[in-house]
Design a protein around this motif. Structure first.
Motif, short mmCIF file in Angstrom:
data_model
loop_
_atom_site.label_atom_id
_atom_site.label_comp_id
_atom_site.label_asym_id
_atom_site.label_seq_id
_atom_site.Cartn_x
_atom_site.Cartn_y
_atom_site.Cartn_z
N ILE A 50 0.64 -1.53 -0.01
CA ILE A 50 0.10 0.06 -0.18
C ILE A 50 0.42 1.19 0.16
N SER A 51 0.60 2.35 -0.50
CA SER A 51 1.52 3.50 -0.91
C SER A 51 0.79 4.21 0.45
N SER A 52 1.94 5.14 0.97
CA SER A 52 1.06 5.98 1.82
C SER A 52 0.18 7.26 1.85
N ILE A 53 0.06 7.09 0.59
CA ILE A 53 -0.88 8.45 -0.12
C ILE A 53 -2.48 7.68 -0.09
N LYS A 54 -2.43 5.85 0.54
CA LYS A 54 -3.73 5.67 0.38
C LYS A 54 -4.34 4.93 1.52
N ASP A 55 -5.48 4.88 2.20
CA ASP A 55 -5.96 3.93 3.17
C ASP A 55 -5.69 2.25 3.03
N LYS A 56 -6.83 2.26 1.95
CA LYS A 56 -6.90 0.64 1.60
C LYS A 56 -6.05 0.08 0.39
N ASN A 57 -5.93 -0.83 0.15
CA ASN A 57 -5.76 -1.57 -1.13
C ASN A 57 -5.81 -3.25 -0.30
N ASP A 59 -6.72 -7.39 -2.27
CA ASP A 59 -6.51 -8.04 -3.60
C ASP A 59 -6.74 -9.54 -3.35
N GLY A 60 -8.36 -10.12 -3.84
CA GLY A 60 -8.65 -11.03 -3.83
C GLY A 60 -9.25 -11.06 -1.81
N ARG A 61 -8.67 -12.04 -1.54
CA ARG A 61 -8.78 -12.13 0.05
C ARG A 61 -7.87 -11.57 0.92
N PHE A 62 -6.83 -10.82 0.65
CA PHE A 62 -6.52 -10.12 1.50
C PHE A 62 -6.89 -8.57 1.49
N THR A 63 -6.54 -7.40 2.43
CA THR A 63 -6.87 -6.32 2.77
C THR A 63 -6.19 -5.80 3.50
N VAL A 64 -5.32 -4.58 3.00
CA VAL A 64 -4.32 -4.31 3.79
C VAL A 64 -4.95 -2.46 4.30
N PHE A 65 -5.05 -2.16 5.61
CA PHE A 65 -5.61 -1.20 5.66
C PHE A 65 -4.03 -0.32 6.20
N LEU A 66 -4.12 1.34 5.74
CA LEU A 66 -3.49 2.22 6.18
C LEU A 66 -4.41 3.09 6.89
N ASN A 67 -3.52 3.54 8.88
CA ASN A 67 -4.14 4.74 8.96
C ASN A 67 -2.63 5.38 9.95
N LYS A 68 -2.82 6.23 8.59
CA LYS A 68 -1.00 7.11 8.72
C LYS A 68 -1.62 8.38 10.13
N SER A 69 -2.36 8.60 10.16
CA SER A 69 -2.66 9.39 11.67
C SER A 69 -1.61 8.73 12.95
N ALA A 70 -2.35 7.52 12.86
CA ALA A 70 -1.70 7.13 13.44
C ALA A 70 -0.85 5.97 14.38
#
Lengths: 113, 115
Positions: A50-57, A59-70
Motif C-alpha cells: 500500500i502506498s502511504s497516500i492510500k488508506d486501503k488496498n 487483493d482477493g482475500r487480502f486487504t491492507v488498511f493504513l491509518n497514517k495519523s496513527a
C-alpha cells in the motif's frame, strides 16, 4: 530503535474466520508499506502493498488498511484458510527513490481447520 | 517473476572460519540486497550489492566482516568472515526485477550455525 513493530508474535484463528495482523511504525519517511509471507525453510514472498497516500488496498482475500495519523497498518485475511498459516512480516520502504526495506519481527499466523 | 537460488542452503561452521554464500538470479535485476535474520528477530539489511563496485553497507555492518561481490546483474556473493556464534543467522539475498517496483523478492535463505 525499532522503526516497524509487530507486537503480536503469534495469532491463532479458526478456518473461515477473519485474521487481522497489526503493524505500527515510527518513521514518517516511509512512503510504501509491504506485507510478506514466509513459510519455514523458504524466503519471504511478497503478498500485498500500500502506498502511504492510500488508506486501503485489496487483493482477493487480502486487504491492507493504513491509518497514517496513527502510524498503523493492518492486514485482513478473509476467509482464513489453513494454507495461510505462515509468518507474516510488515515492512516499510524508506522513501521514494529508495529500495531499502525495514522489517518488523513478524507474526506467526496459525489457521486451525 | 524472477527466481533466486542460494548456496549453500545451510551450513555448520567452526568459530574463526569464513563462509561464502552465493546468490543466483534467473534474470537480470536492477538491485540486489543481503539481509540477515537472527533468531526471533526481523530481517535486517546488511548491504546493497552494487554491480561492478563496492557494496553499500548499513550502519553496524562493515566490509571487513561481510565482504560482498556482484560481478554481473544476476550473481552476488556474501562472505561471513572470522565467524563467531553471534553470526548464527539466516542470510537472505533479495532483488528487484526492474525499476519502479517495490516488490522485492527473496531467495530461500542460508541457515548458518557457528559453533
Amino acid at each position: 530503535d525499532q522503526q516497524v513493530k509487530q507486537n503480536s508474535p503469534s495469532l491463532s484463528v479458526q478456518e473461515g474466520r477473519i485474521s487481522i495482523l497489526n503493524c505500527d511504525y515510527t518513521n514518517s519517511m516511509f512512503d510504501y508499506f509491504l506485507w510478506y509471507k514466509k513459510y519455514p525453510a523458504e524466503g519471504p514472498t511478497f503478498l500485498i502493498s500500500i502506498s502511504s497516500i492510500k488508506d486501503k488496498n485489496e487483493d482477493g482475500r487480502f486487504t491492507v488498511f493504513l491509518n497514517k495519523s496513527a502510524k498503523h497498518l493492518s492486514l485482513h485475511i478473509v476467509p482464513s484458510q489453513p494454507g495461510d498459516s505462515a509468518v507474516y512480516f510488515c515492512a516499510g520502504r524508506r522513501g521514494a527513490g529508495s529500495y531499502q526495506l525495514t522489517f518488523g519481527k513478524g507474526t506467526k499466523l496459525s489457521v486451525i481447520p | 517473476s524472477a527466481v533466486i537460488s542460494q548456496k549453500p542452503s545451510r551450513d555448520i561452521c567452526q568459530r574463526g572460519t569464513s563462509l561464502t554464500i552465493q546468490c543466483q538470479v534467473d534474470s537480470q535485476v536492477t538491485m540486489m540486497f543481503w539481509y540477515r535474520q537472527q533468531p526471533g528477530q526481523s530481517l535486517t539489511l546488511i548491504a546493497t550489492a552494487n554491480q561492478g563496485s563496492e557494496a553499500t553497507y548499513e550502519s553496524g555492518f562493515v566490509i571487513d566482516k561481510f565482504p560482498i561481490s556482484r560481478p554481473n546483474l544476476t550473481f552476488s556473493t556474501l562472505t561471513v568472515s572470522n565467524m563467531s556464534p553471534e553470526d548464527s543467522s539466516i542470510y537472505l539475498c533479495s532483488g528487484f526485477p526492474r525499476q519502479g517496483t517495490s516488490e522485492q523478492f527473496f531467495g530461500p535463505g542460508t541457515r548458518l550455525t557457528v559453533l
